[in-house]
Design an enzyme around this catalytic site. Sequence first.
Site, PDB file in Angstrom:
ATOM      1  N   LYS A  53       0.846  -1.193   0.000  1.00  0.00           N
ATOM      2  CA  LYS A  53       0.000   0.000   0.000  1.00  0.00           C
ATOM      3  C   LYS A  53       0.882   1.244   0.000  1.00  0.00           C
ATOM      4  O   LYS A  53       1.728   1.413   0.879  1.00  0.00           O
ATOM      5  CB  LYS A  53      -0.926  -0.024   1.207  1.00  0.00           C
ATOM      6  CG  LYS A  53      -1.893  -1.211   1.197  1.00  0.00           C
ATOM      7  CD  LYS A  53      -2.673  -1.340   2.486  1.00  0.00           C
ATOM      8  CE  LYS A  53      -1.799  -1.808   3.624  1.00  0.00           C
ATOM      9  NZ  LYS A  53      -2.578  -2.134   4.843  1.00  0.00           N
ATOM     10  N   THR A  72      -8.288   8.260   9.578  1.00  0.00           N
ATOM     11  CA  THR A  72      -7.739   7.095   8.887  1.00  0.00           C
ATOM     12  C   THR A  72      -7.454   5.915   9.814  1.00  0.00           C
ATOM     13  O   THR A  72      -6.859   4.928   9.392  1.00  0.00           O
ATOM     14  CB  THR A  72      -6.438   7.471   8.158  1.00  0.00           C
ATOM     15  OG1 THR A  72      -5.503   8.008   9.116  1.00  0.00           O
ATOM     16  CG2 THR A  72      -6.708   8.505   7.071  1.00  0.00           C
ATOM     17  N   GLY A  89      -7.656   2.581  11.284  1.00  0.00           N
ATOM     18  CA  GLY A  89      -8.294   1.331  10.898  1.00  0.00           C
ATOM     19  C   GLY A  89      -8.471   1.112   9.415  1.00  0.00           C
ATOM     20  O   GLY A  89      -9.116   0.153   9.004  1.00  0.00           O
ATOM     21  N   THR A  90      -7.887   1.971   8.583  1.00  0.00           N
ATOM     22  CA  THR A  90      -8.065   1.787   7.141  1.00  0.00           C
ATOM     23  C   THR A  90      -7.431   0.486   6.655  1.00  0.00           C
ATOM     24  O   THR A  90      -7.961  -0.161   5.750  1.00  0.00           O
ATOM     25  CB  THR A  90      -7.473   2.969   6.357  1.00  0.00           C
ATOM     26  OG1 THR A  90      -6.133   3.221   6.811  1.00  0.00           O
ATOM     27  CG2 THR A  90      -8.307   4.216   6.548  1.00  0.00           C
ATOM     28  N   GLY A  91      -6.296   0.093   7.239  1.00  0.00           N
ATOM     29  CA  GLY A  91      -5.674  -1.164   6.840  1.00  0.00           C
ATOM     30  C   GLY A  91      -6.537  -2.361   7.187  1.00  0.00           C
ATOM     31  O   GLY A  91      -6.646  -3.312   6.399  1.00  0.00           O
ATOM     32  N   CYS A  92      -7.165  -2.324   8.368  1.00  0.00           N
ATOM     33  CA  CYS A  92      -8.074  -3.397   8.764  1.00  0.00           C
ATOM     34  C   CYS A  92      -9.244  -3.491   7.792  1.00  0.00           C
ATOM     35  O   CYS A  92      -9.658  -4.581   7.391  1.00  0.00           O
ATOM     36  CB  CYS A  92      -8.605  -3.141  10.173  1.00  0.00           C
ATOM     37  SG  CYS A  92      -7.343  -3.052  11.463  1.00  0.00           S
TER      38      CYS A  92
END
Length: 273
Positions: free
Chosen positions: A178, A209, A211-214
């Site tokens: 990412k 932002t 928790g965007t990866g989760c």
Amino acid sequence: MERKVMKTALSIAGTDPTGGAGIQADIKTMTMNGVFAMSAVTALVAQNTMGVKQIVEVEPEFLAQQIDVVFEDIVPDAVKIGMVFSCPLIAVIADRLRQYQAENIVLDPVMVATSGDRLMDDEAIAALKKELMPLAAVVTPNIPEAEVLSGRKIVSAWDMEAAARYLSETYGCAILVKGGHRINDANDLFYQNGSSQWFMGRRMDNPNTHGTGCTLSSAIAANLAKGWDLPVSIARAKNYLTSALADMLDLGKGSGPVNHAFYLQGEYAERAT
């Protein structure tokens, strides 16, 4: 009456009392993306959008039992692995996923929280690379995580490709690096079976932002569970997350960065995917 079959996905991760990341975020995201969400807790985490205060790890035997009761009853069509920060827990997850021949495994190597808190030590990172990465259909590191996993500095799009190629060829899994950290607006590099593909995006002017990866990894798992291949699952998940951030929902004073993918109504989820 005709029975309706719903696809399922399992999240193996830590908790977030504020609901913006971790298992709570995974459940919301999977649900909004049309699959039945299940969970196995790796740790109880006292965190919010500003930082991590304490982590209480579950016993490996109890994590094993959580995974057992899921697979013995409702076999998941996909599995998302999030925060797991100790060697014994990593070993348990790998053992159980091999035992049950789990499919469509998405590994989000959560090493550093958005707040900057370090969540894994070097021994655990080595165990993750050895035990979990070879089982994954795709691994979704951000730039700092890809640097740790590959041992390479990433300062350009070319570096992203080189790191993804190295990780994919070394561990036998697809890689999604990412690019939102430092390199570009929101362009992600996908590498699989010797070829690469860019998923272009635009950075949202949204400070929320957490928790965007989760959310992205859970949405990928949900789409894999529904039968889409990896490139399509990534595209759908990325569209979902972008639409969520564009919604600009604010939870009020003191909320800090919060990922709003979870609060979209069904019409928004459908629009995004």
